[in-house]
Design a protein around this motif. Structure first.
Motif, PDB file in Angstrom:
ATOM      1  N   GLY A 128      38.628  16.951  24.570  1.00 58.01           N
ATOM      2  CA  GLY A 128      37.518  17.851  24.228  1.00 58.01           C
ATOM      3  C   GLY A 128      37.211  18.818  25.359  1.00 58.01           C
ATOM      4  N   SER A 129      38.249  19.316  26.019  1.00 61.67           N
ATOM      5  CA  SER A 129      38.034  20.225  27.145  1.00 61.67           C
ATOM      6  C   SER A 129      37.880  21.669  26.669  1.00 61.67           C
ATOM      7  CB  SER A 129      39.221  20.143  28.105  1.00 61.67           C
ATOM      8  OG  SER A 129      39.212  21.247  28.973  1.00 61.67           O
ATOM      9  N   ALA A 130      37.048  22.431  27.376  1.00 63.29           N
ATOM     10  CA  ALA A 130      36.827  23.830  27.023  1.00 63.29           C
ATOM     11  C   ALA A 130      37.505  24.763  28.009  1.00 63.29           C
ATOM     12  CB  ALA A 130      35.327  24.119  26.967  1.00 63.29           C
ATOM     13  N   MET A 131      38.496  24.238  28.727  1.00 56.84           N
ATOM     14  CA  MET A 131      39.108  25.029  29.796  1.00 56.84           C
ATOM     15  C   MET A 131      39.724  26.337  29.308  1.00 56.84           C
ATOM     16  SD  MET A 131      38.898  23.861  32.897  1.00 56.84           S
ATOM     17  CE  MET A 131      40.332  23.977  33.962  1.00 56.84           C
ATOM     18  N   LEU A 132      40.339  26.338  28.146  1.00 59.61           N
ATOM     19  CA  LEU A 132      41.011  27.565  27.713  1.00 59.61           C
ATOM     20  C   LEU A 132      39.971  28.651  27.459  1.00 59.61           C
ATOM     21  CD1 LEU A 132      43.899  28.567  27.257  1.00 59.61           C
ATOM     22  CD2 LEU A 132      43.601  28.124  24.828  1.00 59.61           C
ATOM     23  N   PHE A 133      38.900  28.299  26.785  1.00 61.71           N
ATOM     24  CA  PHE A 133      37.828  29.248  26.509  1.00 61.71           C
ATOM     25  C   PHE A 133      37.208  29.779  27.807  1.00 61.71           C
ATOM     26  CE2 PHE A 133      33.174  29.702  26.242  1.00 61.71           C
ATOM     27  CZ  PHE A 133      33.076  30.802  25.416  1.00 61.71           C
ATOM     28  N   VAL A 134      36.821  28.867  28.691  1.00 62.77           N
ATOM     29  CA  VAL A 134      36.123  29.291  29.914  1.00 62.77           C
ATOM     30  C   VAL A 134      37.062  30.094  30.809  1.00 62.77           C
ATOM     31  CG1 VAL A 134      34.817  28.523  31.926  1.00 62.77           C
ATOM     32  CG2 VAL A 134      34.557  27.326  29.758  1.00 62.77           C
ATOM     33  N   SER A 135      38.302  29.656  30.901  1.00 60.80           N
ATOM     34  CA  SER A 135      39.218  30.357  31.802  1.00 60.80           C
ATOM     35  C   SER A 135      39.540  31.750  31.287  1.00 60.80           C
ATOM     36  CB  SER A 135      40.504  29.553  31.987  1.00 60.80           C
ATOM     37  OG  SER A 135      41.251  29.536  30.787  1.00 60.80           O
ATOM     38  N   ALA A 136      39.513  31.932  29.977  1.00 61.90           N
ATOM     39  CA  ALA A 136      39.786  33.270  29.439  1.00 61.90           C
ATOM     40  C   ALA A 136      38.683  34.230  29.900  1.00 61.90           C
ATOM     41  CB  ALA A 136      39.853  33.233  27.916  1.00 61.90           C
ATOM     42  N   LYS A 137      37.447  33.784  29.872  1.00 63.78           N
ATOM     43  CA  LYS A 137      36.333  34.646  30.297  1.00 63.78           C
ATOM     44  C   LYS A 137      36.409  34.902  31.808  1.00 63.78           C
ATOM     45  CE  LYS A 137      34.256  36.643  27.975  1.00 63.78           C
ATOM     46  NZ  LYS A 137      34.189  37.873  27.455  1.00 63.78           N
ATOM     47  N   VAL A 138      36.655  33.831  32.568  1.00 56.35           N
ATOM     48  CA  VAL A 138      36.766  33.990  34.024  1.00 56.35           C
ATOM     49  C   VAL A 138      37.893  34.970  34.354  1.00 56.35           C
ATOM     50  CG1 VAL A 138      37.441  32.771  36.146  1.00 56.35           C
ATOM     51  CG2 VAL A 138      35.727  31.774  34.606  1.00 56.35           C
ATOM     52  N   SER A 139      39.010  34.842  33.654  1.00 51.44           N
ATOM     53  CA  SER A 139      40.155  35.707  33.940  1.00 51.44           C
ATOM     54  C   SER A 139      39.867  37.160  33.616  1.00 51.44           C
ATOM     55  CB  SER A 139      41.368  35.258  33.121  1.00 51.44           C
ATOM     56  OG  SER A 139      41.805  34.004  33.542  1.00 51.44           O
ATOM     57  N   GLN A 140      39.218  37.402  32.487  1.00 50.72           N
ATOM     58  CA  GLN A 140      38.927  38.782  32.104  1.00 50.72           C
ATOM     59  C   GLN A 140      38.268  39.522  33.269  1.00 50.72           C
ATOM     60  OE1 GLN A 140      36.015  39.310  28.928  1.00 50.72           O
ATOM     61  NE2 GLN A 140      35.771  41.463  29.468  1.00 50.72           N
ATOM     62  N   TYR A 141      37.287  38.899  33.882  1.00 48.04           N
ATOM     63  CA  TYR A 141      36.563  39.567  34.965  1.00 48.04           C
ATOM     64  C   TYR A 141      37.317  39.512  36.290  1.00 48.04           C
ATOM     65  CZ  TYR A 141      32.623  39.544  31.702  1.00 48.04           C
ATOM     66  OH  TYR A 141      31.815  39.746  30.617  1.00 48.04           O
ATOM     67  N   ALA A 142      38.006  38.403  36.539  1.00 48.61           N
ATOM     68  CA  ALA A 142      38.707  38.266  37.819  1.00 48.61           C
ATOM     69  C   ALA A 142      39.805  39.320  37.956  1.00 48.61           C
ATOM     70  CB  ALA A 142      39.295  36.865  37.952  1.00 48.61           C
ATOM     71  N   LEU A 143      40.317  39.794  36.821  1.00 44.53           N
ATOM     72  CA  LEU A 143      41.426  40.755  36.855  1.00 44.53           C
ATOM     73  C   LEU A 143      40.960  42.196  36.995  1.00 44.53           C
ATOM     74  CD1 LEU A 143      43.538  39.032  34.095  1.00 44.53           C
ATOM     75  CD2 LEU A 143      44.414  39.599  36.368  1.00 44.53           C
ATOM     76  N   LEU A 144      39.667  42.430  36.949  1.00 43.09           N
ATOM     77  CA  LEU A 144      39.164  43.807  36.999  1.00 43.09           C
ATOM     78  C   LEU A 144      38.423  44.057  38.310  1.00 43.09           C
ATOM     79  CD1 LEU A 144      37.641  44.140  33.407  1.00 43.09           C
ATOM     80  CD2 LEU A 144      39.786  45.134  34.227  1.00 43.09           C
ATOM     81  N   PRO A 145      38.536  45.269  38.845  1.00 43.69           N
ATOM     82  CA  PRO A 145      37.807  45.563  40.089  1.00 43.69           C
ATOM     83  C   PRO A 145      36.295  45.345  39.931  1.00 43.69           C
ATOM     84  CG  PRO A 145      38.840  47.559  39.171  1.00 43.69           C
ATOM     85  CD  PRO A 145      39.355  46.404  38.397  1.00 43.69           C
ATOM     86  N   GLN A 146      35.778  45.637  38.741  1.00 41.66           N
ATOM     87  CA  GLN A 146      34.329  45.507  38.527  1.00 41.66           C
ATOM     88  C   GLN A 146      33.867  44.055  38.637  1.00 41.66           C
ATOM     89  OE1 GLN A 146      36.381  47.248  36.550  1.00 41.66           O
ATOM     90  NE2 GLN A 146      35.629  49.346  36.685  1.00 41.66           N
ATOM     91  N   GLY A 147      34.775  43.130  38.457  1.00 44.50           N
ATOM     92  CA  GLY A 147      34.387  41.721  38.426  1.00 44.50           C
ATOM     93  C   GLY A 147      34.412  41.043  39.779  1.00 44.50           C
ATOM     94  N   GLN A 148      34.797  41.798  40.835  1.00 38.97           N
ATOM     95  CA  GLN A 148      35.062  41.138  42.117  1.00 38.97           C
ATOM     96  C   GLN A 148      33.809  40.628  42.823  1.00 38.97           C
ATOM     97  OE1 GLN A 148      38.199  40.341  42.794  1.00 38.97           O
ATOM     98  NE2 GLN A 148      38.485  41.321  40.796  1.00 38.97           N
TER      99      GLN A 148
END
Ligand SMILES: Cc1cc2nc3c(=O)[nH]c(=O)nc-3n(C[C@H](O)[C@H](O)[C@H](O)COP(=O)(O)OP(=O)(O)OC[C@H]3O[C@@H](n4cnc5c(N)ncnc54)[C@H](O)[C@@H]3O)c2cc1C
Ligand code: SF4
Ligand code: FES
Lengths: 250, 666
Positions: A173-193
């Motif tokens: 029952g892990s939510a890692m895929l969902f949470v990591s997708a959101k974290v990644s979206q921002y981590a990959l953009l300069p605005q998210g740094q």
């Protein structure tokens, strides 16, 4: 075609549920799975029974509302589609189909096939954003070029529809895929740094508080995800988390 | 009653600046004592809730889905317009303003539209700052595409998921405020009445859809951001839950409903395949950038195709009729939606339709695939490439642009659109009509606002593609946060509003009575039975083409449906707990009343304009024929207690900056 359905019926969160058998006939293969459920419900209402409650809205694979466990698989037998995009041509005359809700400690059943996924909202509230007010006085949109590759990867992560199939399908029952997708979206953009470190720490903390299980790298989530969200995102989030945990103050 | 749109004086390009400089403000300490209810969390609602909360107001936000992120805006595909002129193709605020007024067939308000064009560029800046991953080119800058009714490229996009990305951006801004405690989120809550105290909107009655309880929520202002009413047709591209109830209940409480008959039928949707169908699926207008629309030139070929004796790919070029390119050479496949839809209907009515029902035309990507394939080969420096390789390269490019749409099509139709042309037909998509609002987005009920698709304000008789997302975010991020202060400045001393008052009692009883009535009528027919019946009447008589006789017939039929509905509808279960059939029944009750008003409005408007095509009023070559002398007004309808006898109140439209002329895309 004619089908036998075994549908999970549960009156409310606190009551016990069970599988109940129904027959449906004259199902066309052009129908979507939810249209087949409409046929069942129409019949149930006409005969004075309680129709099956299920979540759905857009019926085109984007809102993330539909959520059925069909023959033991989240969103059914096909890959890369949601329940609403599944069509009856994937079944044959005479089939028996088991239809159950998402099952996870963090997603209590509300009624029949409907579950409460508000834990996802709360994880997002803990850090799934960039802190910028709506002043209209931000930088010009083209002031910071973003390498196409990063923009594309960020977009791919951001296409998660928050359906929860990953959680439902994971034995932990892990939510890692969902949470990591959101974290990644921002981590990959300069605005998210700027908020990169707090974001991952806060979201993971909230995720644990909400009762989602641990990730043990089984990978079932990626297989069942209707939007093909990649396990790379989980790897990225683990790196982000490690980095943020080692030096939390800078 | 007369309508005052409260348009600021001054030249068109100074009105908004002047307004903002002189509007009254509410200081931060006072904002903390002011409650605002935002109903709806789509682009308009989420952006409004986030902005108002950032400013310091105490906000409650409602949606009927299980999460704000699932509002129907999530499904928008193609893109969002903004006058950035990044492409250096001559775009400007004025041009966006002009295109929108002309696209709306001169039935929208100049001042509102100009403001929309002015703030459009800021929307893109805002979204990028929030981390919305728009499409970019190899240099890392934002990419644009073209939409119908324009000759520039001003549409920003994120593949075929622009609405999703924009909504998730607004949802993230909202989530941040929920986390801070500035927004109270009420998921799975449906507003069922507006509460009015001393003539002002003071709160709502909402049903908690999980427990079934009726709840009272008070506020100093209520913003309805509840989307469009396309589902009155039953079959539409809207999400299943989209409905008019919030707006309609406000209408019953005194808010005027403007131009209800202005609905948009979108030309490129997947055709209806059978009676079982619950909704229709859009194929984004962006596809018309690269897809060419055609039907066979000769009836015998159309017949052979329908009988599956001929494959479209085998029909030679000279036997195809690219009818949009033929009729509208200046805009070709990118004419506005109303025009493209009517042209498709005209060809199919004449017998040139290409699927078994005779109601489909082709949208063909083969030329684009070859064109892109050749360009890719050049970029990659490949010589002597085979045709097969060119096709392969070209398909890759098309996939990168529209991949998810092609996949959706294949799921539904079970045909590969890279290999055979798509089949498409017009379907209900968007509603230009909605609650009447003034320049400040306030309805005729003081303190009750309407934003996004729920209002009528910016698109006249036809909306241009990629402008709804723009309007939703403009209203929520940049307009309402200013204009609401002008009203709330008078509320700083009011204090919190009690809900144990006769007005709240009356409203709650009103809702309870209606809902309980559904369980005690002894009916036998499911809600969908009525909804489908209503939808078919409106589609046939108040859809792509309308005439006096048909509309009169529809009005009589809808009245019968209304009567029969209350007597014979069956809603299983009870008021308590989750009950989706009860939710549907309340919505359909409102659709029935709205449907009648749409027909009355269409009957009143003795002209053709935009999406409203009255067969009696057309030019010899079948184009819409406006009557500016008699109908250059907004038709705003007032509820009188009898849904069949509304009052018509007119707001004259005055054009000071754009010369009104026949709308031509030839
Ligand atoms: C398939 C599709 C594709 C589209 N593509 C584009 C595009 O590419 N570009 C473009 O510009 N436009 C597009 N549009 C149009 C555009 O998406 C909509 O007009 C716009 O998103 C509407 O936003 P909104 O915020 O006004 O309403 P919505 O997004 O519809 O939100 C309505 C909200 O109100 C809530 N609500 C409604 N009634 C109640 C109630 N009684 N109680 C509580 N809550 C309630 C809902 O829960 C929801 O949160 C598209 C539309 C469709 C159907
Ligand atoms: S990661 Fe995939 S399965 Fe999980 S919520 Fe997102 S879209 Fe659904
Ligand atoms: S109903 Fe929206 S994704 Fe299935």
């Amino acid at each position: 075609m004619n089908l036998t359905l075994k549908v999970w019926r549960q009156k409310s969160t606190s009551e016990q549920g069970k599988l109940v058998e129904y027959k449906v006939s004259e199902i066309s293969e052009d129908m979507s799975f939810l249209e087949m459920m409409d046929v069942l419900n129409y019949k149930l209402i006409e005969s004075g029974d309680d129709p099956v409650a299920f979540d759905h809205d857009c019926r085109e694979g984007i809102c993330g509302m539909c959520s059925m466990f069909i023959n033991g698989e989240a969103h059914g037998p096909n890959r890369g589609v949601t329940t609403c995009q599944l069509h009856m041509r994937s079944f044959k005359d005479g089939d028996t189909i088991y239809i159950e809700p998402w099952r996870s400690a963090a997603f209590p059943v509300i009624k029949d096939l409907m579950v409460d996924r508000s834990a996802f909202d709360r994880v997002q509230q803990a850090g799934g954003f960039i802190s910028v007010n709506t002043s209209g006085r931000t930088l010009d949109a083209n002031a910071i070029p973003v390498p196409k590759e990063d923009a594309d990867k960020s977009f791919d992560a951001a296409t998660c529809i928050g359906c929860g199939a990953c959680v439902a399908t994971c034995p932990n029952g892990s939510a890692m895929l969902f949470v990591s997708a959101k974290v990644s979206q921002y981590a990959l953009l300069p605005q998210g740094q700027v908020e990169r470190k707090e974001r991952v720490l806060n979201m993971v903390k909230k995720m644990d508080e909400e009762g989602f299980g641990n990730c043990s790298n089984i990978g079932a989530c990626e297989v069942q995800c209707p939007k093909n969200i990649s396990l790379d995102n989980i790897a990225r989030m683990n790196r982000e988390y490690l980095m943020a945990s080692i030096k939390p103050e800078n | 009653m007369t309508l005052d749109a409260k348009i600021p004086s001054g030249s068109i390009d100074q009105k908004w600046t002047k307004y903002k400089n002189s509007v009254r403000l509410v200081n931060p300490a006072n904002k903390r004592n002011i409650d605002v209810i935002v109903v709806g969390t789509g682009l308009a609602g989420a952006s409004a809730a986030a902005s108002l909360a950032e400013m310091g107001y105490k906000v409650k936000a409602l949606c009927f889905q299980d999460s704000p992120r699932r509002a129907h805006s999530i499904a928008a595909q193609g893109g969002i317009n903004a006058a950035k002129n990044y492409m250096n193709d001559g775009d400007s605020t004025y041009r966006l303003f002009y295109d929108t007024i002309k696209g709306g067939d001169y039935r929208s308000r100049e001042a509102n539209v100009h403001r929309l064009a002015e703030v459009s560029a800021n929307i893109i800046d805002q979204c990028v700052a929030q981390g919305v991953p728009f499409a970019r080119d190899y240099g890392g800058l934002l990419d644009n595409r073209s939409f119908g009714g324009t000759q520039v490229s001003r549409t920003f996009y994120a593949k075929g998921q622009t609405g999703q990305q924009l909504l998730l951006g607004a949802y993230s801004a909202m989530s941040r405020q929920v986390g801070k405690g500035n927004i109270q989120l009420l998921n799975r809550h449906e507003m069922l009445d507006l509460v009015i105290v001393d003539g002002k909107a003071r709160g709502i009655i909402a049903r908690n859809m999980v427990t079934g309880e009726l709840e009272r929520h008070s506020a100093h202002a209520v913003a309805l951001c509840t989307g469009g009413y396309g589902n009155v047709f039953f079959l539409s591209t809207n999400a299943m839950g989209s409905n008019v109830t919030a707006g309609w209940r406000a209408h019953r409480r005194g808010a005027l409903f403007a131009n209800p008959c202005f609905t948009q039928i979108h030309p490129t949707c997947i055709p209806v395949s059978g009676d079982h169908q619950s909704k229709l699926t859009l194929m984004s207008e962006s596809l018309r950038n690269d897809g060419r629309i055609w039907v066979p030139k000769f009836k015998e070929d159309a017949e052979a195709i329908r009988a599956k004796k001929l494959r479209p790919n085998d029909l030679p070029e000279e036997r195809r009729d690219y009818y949009l390119e033929r009729r509208y050479p200046a805009f070709g496949n990118l004419v506005p939606r109303d025009i493209a839809s009517r042209a498709a209907k005209e060809r199919c009515d004449e017998g040139f339709g290409v699927n078994s029902t005779g109601e489909a035309v082709y949208l063909d990507f083969s030329a684009a695939i070859v064109r892109y394939g050749k360009a890719e080969a050049n970029v990659k420096g490949l010589h002597n490439v085979t045709d097969a390789e060119i096709l392969k390269l070209g398909k890759k490019v098309v996939e990168a642009k529209y991949g998810n749409l092609f996949q959706m099509y294949e799921q539904i139709v079970d045909e590969n659109p890279y290999e055979t042309p798509m089949m498409i037909y017009p379907a209900v998509h968007y509603t230009m009509g909605g609650l009447w609002v003034d320049y400040e987005l306030m309805t005729t009920i003081p303190g009750c606002y309407a934003c996004g698709e729920a209002n009528f304000s910016d698109h006249g008789a036809n909306r241009l593609g990629a402008s709804a997302l723009m309007q939703g975010l403009a209203d929520g991020y940049f307009v309402l946060p200013y204009t609401i202060g002008n009203y709330l400045a008078d509320e700083i001393k009011t204090g919190s509003i009690p809900t144990n008052t006769p007005e709240f009692d009356e409203a709650e009883n009103n809702v309870r009575k209606q809902l309980e009535g559904f369980f005690t009528n002894g009916g036998t027919k499911p809600v969908d039975y009525y909804h489908k019946k209503l939808g078919k009447i409106i589609w046939d008589k108040c859809g792509m083409a309308r005439n006096e006789e048909g509309l009169k017939w529809a009005i009589t039929e809808i009245k019968k449906i209304r009567e029969d509905f209350y007597k014979n509808v069956r809603v299983p279960g009870s008021m308590k707990g989750m009950n989706p059939e009860l939710e549907k029944a309340a919505r359909v009750a409102d659709f029935i009343e709205l449907g009648e008003l749409m027909c009355l409005d269409a009957l009143n408007r003795n002209e053709s304009c935009g999406g409203h095509f009255r067969e009696e009023y057309q030019t010899p070559d079948g184009e819409a024929l406006r009557d500016d002398e008699n109908y250059m007004y907004v038709a705003a309808w007032q509820f009188t207690g009898n849904p069949s006898e509304p009052n018509l109140i007119k707001e004259d439209l005055i054009y000071e900056n754009i010369k009104v002329s026949a709308r031509s895309y030839k």
